[in-house]
Design an enzyme around this catalytic site. Structure first.
Site, PDB file in Angstrom:
ATOM      1  N   GLY A   1       6.012  36.304  31.334  1.00 34.11           N
ATOM      2  CA  GLY A   1       4.658  35.764  31.435  1.00 34.11           C
ATOM      3  C   GLY A   1       3.848  35.878  30.159  1.00 34.11           C
ATOM      4  O   GLY A   1       2.621  35.876  30.202  1.00 34.11           O
TER       5      GLY A   1
ATOM      6  N   ALA B   1      16.778  36.248  27.511  1.00 36.93           N
ATOM      7  CA  ALA B   1      16.619  36.314  28.970  1.00 36.93           C
ATOM      8  C   ALA B   1      15.876  35.083  29.487  1.00 36.93           C
ATOM      9  O   ALA B   1      16.352  34.391  30.377  1.00 36.93           O
ATOM     10  CB  ALA B   1      15.871  37.577  29.360  1.00 36.93           C
TER      11      ALA B   1
ATOM     12  N   CYS C   1      23.273  36.164  18.547  1.00 35.01           N
ATOM     13  CA  CYS C   1      24.067  35.150  17.828  1.00 35.01           C
ATOM     14  C   CYS C   1      24.174  35.473  16.351  1.00 35.01           C
ATOM     15  O   CYS C   1      24.907  34.827  15.620  1.00 35.01           O
ATOM     16  CB  CYS C   1      23.429  33.764  17.993  1.00 35.01           C
ATOM     17  SG  CYS C   1      21.898  33.592  17.042  1.00 35.01           S
TER      18      CYS C   1
ATOM     19  N   CYS D   1      17.042  31.454  20.477  1.00 37.13           N
ATOM     20  CA  CYS D   1      15.722  32.074  20.285  1.00 37.13           C
ATOM     21  C   CYS D   1      14.909  31.456  19.161  1.00 37.13           C
ATOM     22  O   CYS D   1      13.728  31.198  19.310  1.00 37.13           O
ATOM     23  CB  CYS D   1      15.869  33.558  19.943  1.00 37.13           C
ATOM     24  SG  CYS D   1      16.690  34.543  21.171  1.00 37.13           S
TER      25      CYS D   1
ATOM     26  N   ASP E   1      38.270  11.767  18.680  1.00 37.06           N
ATOM     27  CA  ASP E   1      37.526  10.938  17.719  1.00 37.06           C
ATOM     28  C   ASP E   1      38.444  10.241  16.714  1.00 37.06           C
ATOM     29  O   ASP E   1      38.129   9.169  16.216  1.00 37.06           O
ATOM     30  CB  ASP E   1      36.526  11.813  16.936  1.00 37.06           C
ATOM     31  CG  ASP E   1      35.215  11.987  17.695  1.00 37.06           C
ATOM     32  OD1 ASP E   1      34.985  11.221  18.638  1.00 37.06           O
ATOM     33  OD2 ASP E   1      34.434  12.887  17.343  1.00 37.06           O
TER      34      ASP E   1
ATOM     35  N   GLU F   1       5.536  31.719  25.908  1.00 34.67           N
ATOM     36  CA  GLU F   1       5.930  30.548  26.701  1.00 34.67           C
ATOM     37  C   GLU F   1       5.269  29.238  26.294  1.00 34.67           C
ATOM     38  O   GLU F   1       5.852  28.175  26.475  1.00 34.67           O
ATOM     39  CB  GLU F   1       5.584  30.798  28.176  1.00 34.67           C
ATOM     40  CG  GLU F   1       6.276  31.995  28.760  1.00 34.67           C
ATOM     41  CD  GLU F   1       5.741  32.312  30.143  1.00 34.67           C
ATOM     42  OE1 GLU F   1       6.428  32.005  31.112  1.00 34.67           O
ATOM     43  OE2 GLU F   1       4.618  32.834  30.238  1.00 34.67           O
TER      44      GLU F   1
ATOM     45  N   MET G   1      13.585  41.660  24.308  1.00 33.35           N
ATOM     46  CA  MET G   1      14.598  40.620  24.565  1.00 33.35           C
ATOM     47  C   MET G   1      14.606  39.578  23.451  1.00 33.35           C
ATOM     48  O   MET G   1      15.010  38.439  23.647  1.00 33.35           O
ATOM     49  CB  MET G   1      14.367  39.980  25.929  1.00 33.35           C
ATOM     50  CG  MET G   1      12.935  39.678  26.253  1.00 33.35           C
ATOM     51  SD  MET G   1      12.702  39.460  28.026  1.00 33.35           S
ATOM     52  CE  MET G   1      10.925  39.458  28.119  1.00 33.35           C
TER      53      MET G   1
END
Length: 1338
Positions: free
Chosen positions: A1088, A806, A117, A151, A367, A1270, A1047
């Site tokens: 993981g 990902a 991005c 991210c 709107d 995570e 990633m």
């Protein structure tokens, strides 16, 4: 009219001339495929994500001013660019020339992770700086409102922006004249300790200064063209479409007579998406270019006239200026319009869309139209016949022929009158997300009293989002005229409006009761607003509002963003050049920011390359009766269509337990299942052919979509998984109280910015084939492709340079699509590319598993939970995928931070007719952890204790044992918890929140703190093995390769830090090219949270092997360089290449006994969040979050904090605004950023404080570090429970003390409907079963 126009525009200062231009071509594919400028990315194709942002510059021939504005390249037809200059990310700076300060700062402030991005972000900021070299922070956050990032959590991007602001570091909102920096956090004294360790993750002093004189100039040729251009219409003709660009009003009217049905297009933000997503085709498009009369701004005695071609952004600027010049009472209408323009879409769309286009499109959720309709606005029309004026009223909005434009007429301008004295107008809207989201309901309301008597003379109310068009409540308003403005009128009005503006239970868009409630909640807000002004104007005659009611009128608390970070210093005993522990910038950071980082679809086209697109099932459970390919195959450019027959004998592959089919031409089990694959010469042709494939279905029973239906039909994958500890039945006999409850949790879409992408290139000899793919698991891609092509794996090589996000979603389905693409490439001996569109990606790939948790807890009156019996049901979808592994991980982590002495937990994966759900960051724990925390909160309510008390009393204490009998030392958990309570000044702020809630009726605050224990490990040794390969070349440079995938998490950066430390050589000496099955075979999946852990240990092993070999040489010449040592080693025949290997952490789990040691270590943390909600609309604002994490010893604090913050914001989205909608037939509605809302820059906490615990040692891991990918997701639920706290406060004030059942995600709808009040009681409710709902909860 000139029939052979050529298109002339500039890109990055270079002239582009197109002789035969196709009007259907958009700027994005033109830049990427034709000009090979791949920095501009495809993210959604609908103008909703900002990945394709470019800057457009145009010269106004009259004023000679140049207007720079941001725009979405995916929606810009290149024909509309005649005479314009386009600047892309490549045009503002590159590593080959010089980088631009924006590019440098976003990279060095760690504002990029996967980097996909970033070019769009860079262009949005760059364009703002071209117009405002010293912007305010609100201008910056406004400029980024149309850019999504999955991210980073946006924080570091804001940090980068702040370096351009006039004042840095301050929130810039001098509330009461006090600067936020003087008053400590939230007006509370700053907590003492730790201020010294607020280190910067970057040093501003080194940044390049912003020098406006160095920017690309506007091409002088275009300047001359604009001024001296011979005025004549340009016509561009393609195969299917003609584009007409008139340059004078006369020619525009002529074109409209000739083609009365052709739409007039300015920004293409309405016609474009309709053509793309709804299949509406226009053979002729008329696009007026710089016609002066269409851009007028006239100030008259009774109002303002605005040209129809003005962009919404220009209208916004004009109104902001008008307001400064007008007395308050006259300008109310302009204030109201400005309020809506501030949240309407993102900056790019506002700069493209025109006022006239917005009005004439008459979208049901527009709107501006409800406001303009109540404001007595009129439209000035023109045709060959002459001028005409029509009112912008309900008849016009309903497209009644008598009140509409005639086909040959065009809208020239809009008159917006001033308000009179004693006249008031207001605007309201509520959307899923505060900004850049279509309104669920919006409204414009106006009242006129004629005098100070408070008797209604005129009343006008219009709503959007409650019908097929904007709806005016005319009859209700009529009946209220001559009523006095008081509570009785309010009550009557609500009933009248509900009666008139009725929504059927099956209304498209769903959320019917919520929308009904908003209709009257908005009117109540208007009533209060007007009452307050009347009171100000005439204090004697009007009663003042009670203070408690005033809060309904204030906007939700939103000060400017600021953050503090407290992280570990690098070890003072370290060597000075050792980079471990330092905030090193992401290896590709600068390349992300310049657009030079290559992603899969940025790879140049291979000679004779083909494109593959999938045809997917449109039924959720059906037999395919027939598939007719004849029409599709007859189209020119279509090479082949693959079906199940082609894949005879190779149409399935087994990774975990159950084989999954590649293509299904026989029976389908979900919408989005792959039926066949069309291969054609280009993407456009492949898509066109895919639409011509005709499939006949016969629906089958049963159709199972929800978990409840799966339980009813006993539709499960395999048998249950179970975990037991202690003696639960005995424990239930001992407790004081027992409660039973359940919580439902919706799914989540990965929304990686780069959609699924692959390019397969046959090598032409020995059946070798190269697969370039955006995946987390190259070995699996290699295996599935080899199996499908019946080749040995050594002929198939899979290469991954980097992945644009990902989160678990680029494994299973990616493999299936890669296998089909490889089959096509192999069959035809040509390269085949397959890039999914965002809508296809969301439809095909599945996401996080929805969960149903049922719990029964036995507890003592002091809050101790002695027995807990839980059932987990996950919605696995149609294929097994990773569902079984996921429920196991969910079970093993379900107790979170608590010791339950007696526990039984059972879990089932449900087989349903949805696309199979798969891994998503957190892998089961965000669901099972929420179920446990929800139970804890309910126990607290039952005991009359605060949730944090019950959390503390049940927490693991020091050395203990988990339910699967693994030892745990919870010292750092307790430390995180205590530090979070202290850092957030919890007790002080709890009291402040209670005070606020007692003083405000319609706004409530909530505060919640949640602990975290996240076990890290993969459950088996084999799954944790990793390998690396390190070469030293004779010039002393080093090449590192390993099995991990980059990633966005920065694994390559960490690997180079490892190599630098181990080889004692500078970072600049070491290079990393990417991941490939050619260099490191049999690598495990990257996921993981352990990618850096495992591969880092392998890289370390390889480096140590090399150093050991070279020790004798280095000791002979200690002062030498690496070049000397490498040459000497070569001369002595010492190998300069080594493989490194790590066999995996000790790990095992026996499900028969429910015991094992599945995890290597635990990540601990805690988060405290404070929110404010609007009880009338369900809106919420995240005011502040404090996070404390135990990360062991951080290898790179910048990357680690980036992971924590990014995961937290993603988790916040999961638990609050991210909502997937399915039809009762199992069709996914939410297929892009316009329907599915991930957090945007407006959603992040106003204050975010992240603190890492001091370093703690752990001998087994890489330099005592911990994997953090995570764990942070779960901390997002602190926002969920803070909202729940606020909702409880609202309910208690209204005398509702019963149990509160809130499911996740806590959307505005759920918040509003839980804050029950007289308005929710007033609305009509539909009997279930009396209608077919638009969507079903999954």
């Amino acid at each position: 009219m000139d029939g052979t126009a050529e298109l002339l525009f500039y890109v990055n200062g270079r002239k582009v001339i197109e002789k035969n231009v196709d009007p259907e071509t958009m700027l994005l594919p033109y830049l990427r495929k034709k000009l090979r400028l791949t920095g501009t990315k495809y993210g959604c194709g609908a103008g909703g994500c900002g990945a394709c942002t470019v800057m457009i510059s145009r010269c106004n021939p009259i004023t000679k001013r140049i207007r720079h504005y941001p725009a979405n390249a995916c929606l810009i037809p290149i024909c509309s660019l005649y005479g314009a200059a386009v600047t892309t990310v490549e045009g503002i700076g590159s590593t080959k020339t010089r980088i631009h300060p924006v590019q440098e700062r976003i990279a060095k402030c760690h504002g990029t992770q996967c980097g996909f991005c970033t070019p769009g972000m860079v262009m949005s900021i760059y364009t703002l700086l071209r117009n405002h070299p010293e912007p305010t922070l609100s201008q910056l956050t406004d400029a980024l409102g149309g850019n999504l990032c999955r991210c980073t959590g946006y924080r570091p991007i804001i940090d980068a922006c702040k370096t351009f602001c006039k004042t840095s570091g301050c929130c810039q909102s001098k509330e009461d004249g006090v600067c936020c920096l003087d008053q400590g956090i939230n007006g509370l004294p700053e907590f003492e300790e730790g201020n010294e360790t607020n280190l910067k993750l970057f040093s501003e002093e080194e940044f390049l200064p912003l020098d406006p004189t160095q920017e690309l100039i506007f091409p002088p040729e275009l300047m001359t063209m604009a001024e001296k251009q011979p005025q004549r219409t340009r016509i561009f003709s393609g195969d299917r479409m003609t584009w007409i660009s008139p340059v004078t009003l006369k020619e525009l009217l002529e074109a409209k007579v000739k083609y009365p049905q052709a739409p007039v297009v300015m920004g293409n933000t309405s016609v474009g998406p309709d053509m793309k997503f709804k299949g509406i085709f226009h053979p002729v498009i008329i696009s007026p270019d710089r016609i002066e009369e269409l851009s007028v701004v006239n100030y008259t005695d009774n109002g303002l006239t605005l040209g129809a071609a003005l962009s919404l952004a220009q209208v916004k600027d004009i109104l902001a200026n008008v307001i400064l010049k007008l007395p308050e009472e006259k300008a109310q209408m302009y204030h109201a319009l400005l309020k809506h323009l501030g949240t309407l879409a993102g900056s790019q769309i506002r700069n493209m869309a025109s006022l006239g286009g917005h009005i004439v499109s008459r979208h049901p959720d527009s709107d501006l139209n409800p406001l303009l309709a109540v404001g007595n606005c009129t439209l000035n029309l023109l045709s060959k016949e002459g001028k005409r004026q029509i009112p912008l009223n309900e008849q016009f909005l309903r497209k009644c022929p008598s009140a509409d434009l005639k086909p040959e007429e065009i809208l020239i301008s809009v008159n917006i009158p001033y308000l009179r004295k004693w006249e008031f107008v207001s605007a309201f809207r509520q959307a899923q997300r505060q900004q850049n989201a279509l309104a669920i309901v919006n409204s414009g309301m106006r009242v006129f009293f004629g005098g100070g008597d408070g008797i209604i003379k005129e009343l006008s109310i219009a709503y959007g989002g409650v019908g097929p068009t904007t709806i005016c409540a005319k009859n209700s308003c009529q009946k209220l005229i001559r009523r006095r403005w008081n509570e009785e009128m309010l009550d009557a009005a609500c009933r009248l409006i509900l009666d008139e503006v009725s929504l059927p239970g099956s209304a498209p868009g769903g959320r019917v009761e919520f929308r009904r409630t908003l209709i009257i909640s908005f009117f109540f807000k208007f009533y209060l607003e007007v009452s307050q002004i009347l009171k100000r104007m005439d204090p004697l005659h009007y009663p003042s509002l009670t203070d408690k009611y005033e809060s309904a009128l204030e906007e939700l608390h939103s000060r400017h963003h600021w953050r503090t970070l407290k992280y570990q210093n690098a070890d003072p005993k370290q060597l000075p050049q050792d980079p471990v522990g330092h905030p090193i910038m992401h290896l590709s950071g600068i390349k992300h920011a310049t657009g030079e980082a290559i992603y899969c679809d940025d790879m140049p086209a291979v000679d004779r390359e083909l494109f593959l697109t999938f045809v997917t099932s449109s039924r959720a459970h059906a037999k395919i009766v027939s598939v007719d390919l004849s029409e599709a195959l007859s189209l020119p450019g279509v090479v082949d269509i693959l079906t199940e027959e082609h894949l005879h004998g190779i149409n399935s592959f087994r990774l975990l337990t159950e084989p999954e089919k590649l293509l299904s031409t026989d029976e389908v089990f979900c919408v989005g299942e792959l039926v066949c694959a069309v291969i054609a010469d280009s993407e456009v042709l492949a898509k066109r052919a895919a639409q011509r494939v005709k499939i006949v279905y016969r629906d089958l029973e049963p159709l199972i979509l929800t978990i409840e239906e799966a339980i009813q039909h006993k539709s499960f994958f395999e048998k249950e998984r179970k975990l037991e500890y202690g003696n639960i039945d005995e424990a239930f006999k001992m407790v004081d109280q027992i409660l039973e409850g359940e919580i439902h949790m919706g799914g989540q879409e990965h929304f990686y910015m780069e959609t699924q992408s692959m390019l397969v290139v046959p090598k032409g000899e020995d059946q070798e084939i190269d697969v370039y793919v955006s995946t987390q698991f190259p070995k699996y891609i290699q295996d599935i492709v080899a199996s499908t092509l019946k080749l040995p794996a050594n002929k198939v090589m899979c290469h991954v340079k980097r992945v644009g996000g990902a989160f678990g979603g680029k494994v299973m389905k990616t493999g299936i699509m890669a296998a089909i693409t490889a089959f096509a490439a192999n069959k035809h001996g040509r390269a085949v590319r397959c890039i999914l569109e965002r809508g296809e990606d969301m439809l095909i790939t599945g996401g996080r598993h929805p969960y149903l948790g049922k719990y029964k807890a036995g507890f003592m009156n002091d809050g101790r939970i002695l027995a807990l019996d839980v059932e987990h049901y996950s919605n696995g979808g149609a294929a097994l995928d990773e569902s079984l592994l996921m429920i196991e991980m969910g079970l093993l982590k379900m107790e979170n931070a608590y010791k339950f002495p007696n526990l039984r937990c059972r879990a089932w994966a449900c087989r349903t007719n949805l696309p199979s759900n798969t891994a998503l960051r957190g892998f089961g724990f965000p669901q099972t952890g929420l179920i446990t925390e929800s139970c804890i909160t309910e126990v607290a309510a039952k005991c009359g204790l605060s949730p944090e008390k019950v959390r503390t009393i049940n927490m693991y204490k020091q050395i203990d044992q988990t339910p699967y009998k693994q030892e745990i030392n919870a010292k750092n958990l307790i430390q995180c918890w205590k530090e979070c309570m202290a850092m957030s000044s919890y007790a002080l702020r709890k009291a402040a929140v209670e005070k606020f809630n007692s003083e405000n009726c319609w706004k409530k605050k909530g505060l919640a703190v949640v602990p975290l224990k996240f076990p890290v490990g993969l459950g088996s040794v084999a799954a944790g093995q990793a390998a690396a390969l390190v070469h030293i070349y004779l010039d002393g440079s080093v090449l590192v390769t390993h099995g991990g995938i980059e990633m966005g998490q920065g694994v390559h950066t960490k690997m180079i830090q490892v190599a630098s430390r181990e080889l004692r050589m500078p970072l600049s000496n070491i290079h990393l090219r990417g991941t490939s099955t050619e260099t490191v075979p049999n690598a495990n999946i990257s996921g993981g949270s352990v990618v850096a852990d495992l591969n880092g240990l392998a890289v370390k092993d390889a480096c140590q092997t090399l150093l050991k070999r070279l020790e004798p040489i280095i000791s002979k010449n200690p002062g030498g360089t690496w070049k000397d040592w490498a040459q000497a080693a070569f001369d002595e025949s010492i190998s300069l290449s080594a493989t490194g290997y790590f066999r995996g952490y000790e790990s095992n789990m026996n499900w028969e006994t429910g015991e094992g040691h599945p995890f290597e270590y635990f990540v601990y943390g805690a988060a405290c969040s404070e929110v404010e909600i609007d009880c009338l609309t369900g809106a919420h604002k995240n005011i502040r979050t404090d996070i404390v994490m135990d990360v062991g010893c951080s290898i790179n604090p910048a990357l680690d904090i980036g992971q924590i913050e990014g995961a937290f914001i993603q988790g916040m989205g999961l638990y609050t605004i991210e909502e997937l909608n399915y039809s009762p037939q199992g069709v996914l509605y939410t297929r892009g950023p316009n329907q599915y809302k991930i957090p945007a820059i407006c959603d992040i906490p106003t204050e975010l404080h992240v603190s890492l615990l001091p370093p703690s040692q752990n001998s087994n891991t890489l330099y005592s570090s911990k994997g953090l990918g995570e764990s942070g997701i779960f901390l997002g639920c602190s926002v969920f429970f803070a909202i729940q706290d606020a909702v409880s406060a609202a309910r208690q004030e209204r005398g509702l003390f019963g149990p509160l059942k809130l499911n996740s995600p806590l959307t505005p709808e759920k918040i509003r409907m839980a804050c029950e009040d007289k308005f929710t009681k007033m609305i009509p409710r539909d009997e279930p079963g009396s209608y077919v709902p638009w969507n079903i909860p999954i």
